[in-house]
Design a protein around this motif. Structure first.
Motif, mmCIF file in Angstrom:
data_model
loop_
_atom_site.group_PDB
_atom_site.id
_atom_site.type_symbol
_atom_site.label_atom_id
_atom_site.label_comp_id
_atom_site.label_asym_id
_atom_site.label_seq_id
_atom_site.Cartn_x
_atom_site.Cartn_y
_atom_site.Cartn_z
ATOM 1 N N PHE A 32 -7.100 -5.850 3.323
ATOM 2 C CA PHE A 32 -5.970 -5.384 4.286
ATOM 3 C C PHE A 32 -6.414 -5.741 5.630
ATOM 4 O O PHE A 32 -7.457 -5.871 6.398
ATOM 5 N N SER B 3 2.367 -11.685 0.260
ATOM 6 C CA SER B 3 1.742 -10.701 0.894
ATOM 7 C C SER B 3 3.018 -9.573 1.425
ATOM 8 O O SER B 3 3.881 -9.977 1.668
ATOM 9 N N ASP C 226 -1.372 -6.477 3.109
ATOM 10 C CA ASP C 226 -2.377 -6.874 2.167
ATOM 11 C C ASP C 226 -2.275 -8.476 1.986
ATOM 12 O O ASP C 226 -1.613 -8.891 2.725
ATOM 13 N N ASP D 202 -3.615 1.179 -2.633
ATOM 14 C CA ASP D 202 -2.837 0.028 -3.107
ATOM 15 C C ASP D 202 -2.906 0.157 -4.626
ATOM 16 O O ASP D 202 -3.913 0.204 -5.377
ATOM 17 N N PRO E 201 0.751 -1.094 -0.007
ATOM 18 C CA PRO E 201 0.056 -0.022 0.205
ATOM 19 C C PRO E 201 0.741 1.288 0.148
ATOM 20 O O PRO E 201 1.977 1.180 0.538
ATOM 21 N N GLN F 105 -7.682 -6.336 -3.414
ATOM 22 C CA GLN F 105 -7.224 -6.740 -2.028
ATOM 23 C C GLN F 105 -7.920 -6.156 -0.964
ATOM 24 O O GLN F 105 -8.562 -5.385 -1.156
#
Length: 539
Positions: A314, A374, A369, A304, A277, A312
């Protein structure tokens, strides 16, 4: 006898100009006929070679190259450089090229003085590049004079034929089938570019990207390698899959000698990479200073680069939590503790989000994320503390006792209160009194002073409990309520009725008892020894 001649000449070439280098012999057919017969004979006509002048002598001030063409075989050339003019703004030279034919023939051209960092090179016929050095003449730099460069054709074709026979390029290709580049790449080599050419000529290749502005071309070809351009390497342009997943390019390759050009279109696929992000905000980002526990401050919103392509989600956590004040529930920031308003003045540490002490707080949030793999990023979030009207605290009365029988209006004591909000005024109100008298309150508050509204009687009540409210003039007004005990101080008083009893141990008469019961005497009887009081009215 009369003869009639008809001569027909048949040529084996379509050329209207005899050129020894192209065809040194011509075959003709001659026919002779009369009325009775036709005679045909073939003859060979040999073309005599003559020396032809070199032509198309060109020199460039920018590259330092000179080129010249000559159709005669096995010629050598002599190059001469002469100063033809001197001008205030520069020097001009005549470059003369003379072959070694009989008679020698020449061609000339003109050129400005060369920059000091450039070497003049002569390229005869097939553009053979030969460096030239000469130390005999110095004007602004070394000039070249009396230079002889030998060059021989192969003898089987003229240069014109040689140029005509040079094959054009057939194809442009790369050393890999699919062109790809990772997202956000900077200094990256994509592939080697090649040109298919039967003559193995050298090519200069360039690339143009249709999906990018002219002044921000992301790709370049350097030394035959397709790679990211300097503008990408310097971070002025970003390879972004979410914006441009596929680049459409045209590769142009040029043979500078034979002036052949070939173009071909390609695509470069951008490889998507999970990116962290890039921004996090809290909406709203304000916290009223006197908010209660579990107050929801706001909701987190993340930006992001992979949104909305990858949809996505978070996960949020607190990396730095001042005074343990906050917690996160999903994407909401929640207050874990409240200010102890009663203690904000005396113990400020107990009021971590008190506007009078601090107007903003910084917390550090970690956001991760769910991409593959990730990635996470940490952000500082500022929470603005907003001012509220703080209630008064520490309501006090500086004196809480009064002597009985004090007159109406006597000052008992003064009220005071503390308030974090500066320059506020306070109003004090008597809310309750216990016990109540038959005719109302015993006390009254004027400004911040507690005064007697009636004269107290210790023998009736020795103390009273009053409830007082202190209200400030904030918006909206805030108040505090406290109870106070007012003590009545007993004082010695003269009796209302005196009964002289000479012997306290004796028996009181029935008449006295009846008078007391019937109200003819004050309800309170004080027994005085004979030696205590002496009043003339009692004898």
């Amino acid at each position: 006898m009369d003869f009639f001649f008809l001569v027909v000449v048949k040529r084996t070439t379509d050329q209207s100009r005899l050129n020894y280098e192209e065809q040194n012999q011509h075959k003709i057919c001659v026919q002779f006929s009369n009325e009775t017969e036709l005679i045909e004979e073939t003859f060979l006509i040999n073309i005599q070679d003559i020396n032809e002048s070199p032509y198309n002598l060109q020199c460039s001030n920018h590259t330092g190259f000179c080129t010249v063409f000559d159709d005669d075989f096995n010629q050598t050339f002599k190059f001469e450089i002469k100063t033809i003019n001197h001008y205030e703004n520069g020097t001009y030279f005549e470059i003369l090229c003379t072959d070694n034919g009989q008679p020698p023939l020449s061609v000339s051209t003109w050129i400005k003085v060369l920059p000091d960092n450039m070497t003049l090179m002569f390229v005869p016929v097939l553009s053979l590049i030969i460096p030239v050095n000469d130390n005999n003449n110095t004007i602004d730099k070394q000039t070249r004079d009396n230079i002889v460069i030998s060059y021989s054709n192969d003898g089987d074709k003229t240069e014109r034929q040689r140029r005509q026979a040079n094959s054009p390029p057939q194809n442009i290709y790369f050393n890999i089938l699919h062109l790809t580049i990772p997202e956000n790449a900077r200094d990256y080599e994509i592939a080697n570019v090649y040109v298919t050419d039967e003559d193995n000529d050298n090519y200069v290749c360039t690339v143009h990207t249709y999906d990018a502005p002219e002044d921000s071309q992301p790709f370049d070809i350097v030394n035959g390698i397709l790679r990211t351009s300097l503008i990408v390497q310097d971070g002025l342009y970003n390879i972004n899959y979410e914006k441009i997943p596929v680049y459409n390019i045209t590769v142009t390759c040029t043979d500078p000698i034979h002036q052949y050009t070939i173009r071909k279109h390609f695509t470069i696929d951008v490889i998507d990479i999970n990116e962290p992000p890039i921004q996090l905000i809290l909406v709203p980002d304000t916290l009223p200073e006197n908010s209660p526990m579990d107050y929801v401050i706001g909701r987190f919103y993340a930006s992001d680069p992979d949104l909305p392509v990858d949809n996505q989600t978070f996960e949020y956590s607190i990396a730095m939590n001042p005074n343990g004040m906050f917690r996160i529930d999903n994407d909401q920031l929640i207050l874990k503790r409240t200010n102890d308003v009663e203690m904000c003045i005396s113990q400020p540490d107990l009021c971590p989000h008190d506007y009078e002490q601090i107007t903003s707080l910084l917390i550090r949030i970690n956001i991760k994320d769910n991409g593959q793999p990730s990635v996470s990023q940490k952000f500082w979030i500022q929470i603005r503390i907003t001012d509220e009207n703080d209630p008064p605290v520490n309501l006090q009365l500086n004196q809480n006792f009064i002597r009985e029988n004090s007159p109406i209006g006597t000052l008992i004591g003064s009220f005071s209160a503390e308030d974090q909000d500066l320059y506020q005024t306070h109003t004090y109100t008597l809310v309750n009194q216990s016990p109540l008298l038959n005719n109302g309150f015993l006390f009254v508050i004027e400004d911040n002073n507690l005064r007697l509204l009636q004269s107290p009687d210790y023998e009736l009540d020795s103390f009273y409990i009053i409830t007082v409210q202190c209200t400030d003039n904030g918006t909206p007004p805030a108040s505090i309520t406290s109870d106070f005990l007012i003590e009545i101080i007993d004082v010695d008083e003269l009796p209302d009725t005196y009964i002289f009893i000479p012997n306290p141990d004796g028996i009181i008469s029935d008449d006295i008892i009846n008078d007391l019961m019937n109200g003819r005497q004050t309800p309170r009887t004080i027994f005085l020894p004979q030696s205590t009081y002496s009043l003339p009215s009692l004898g």
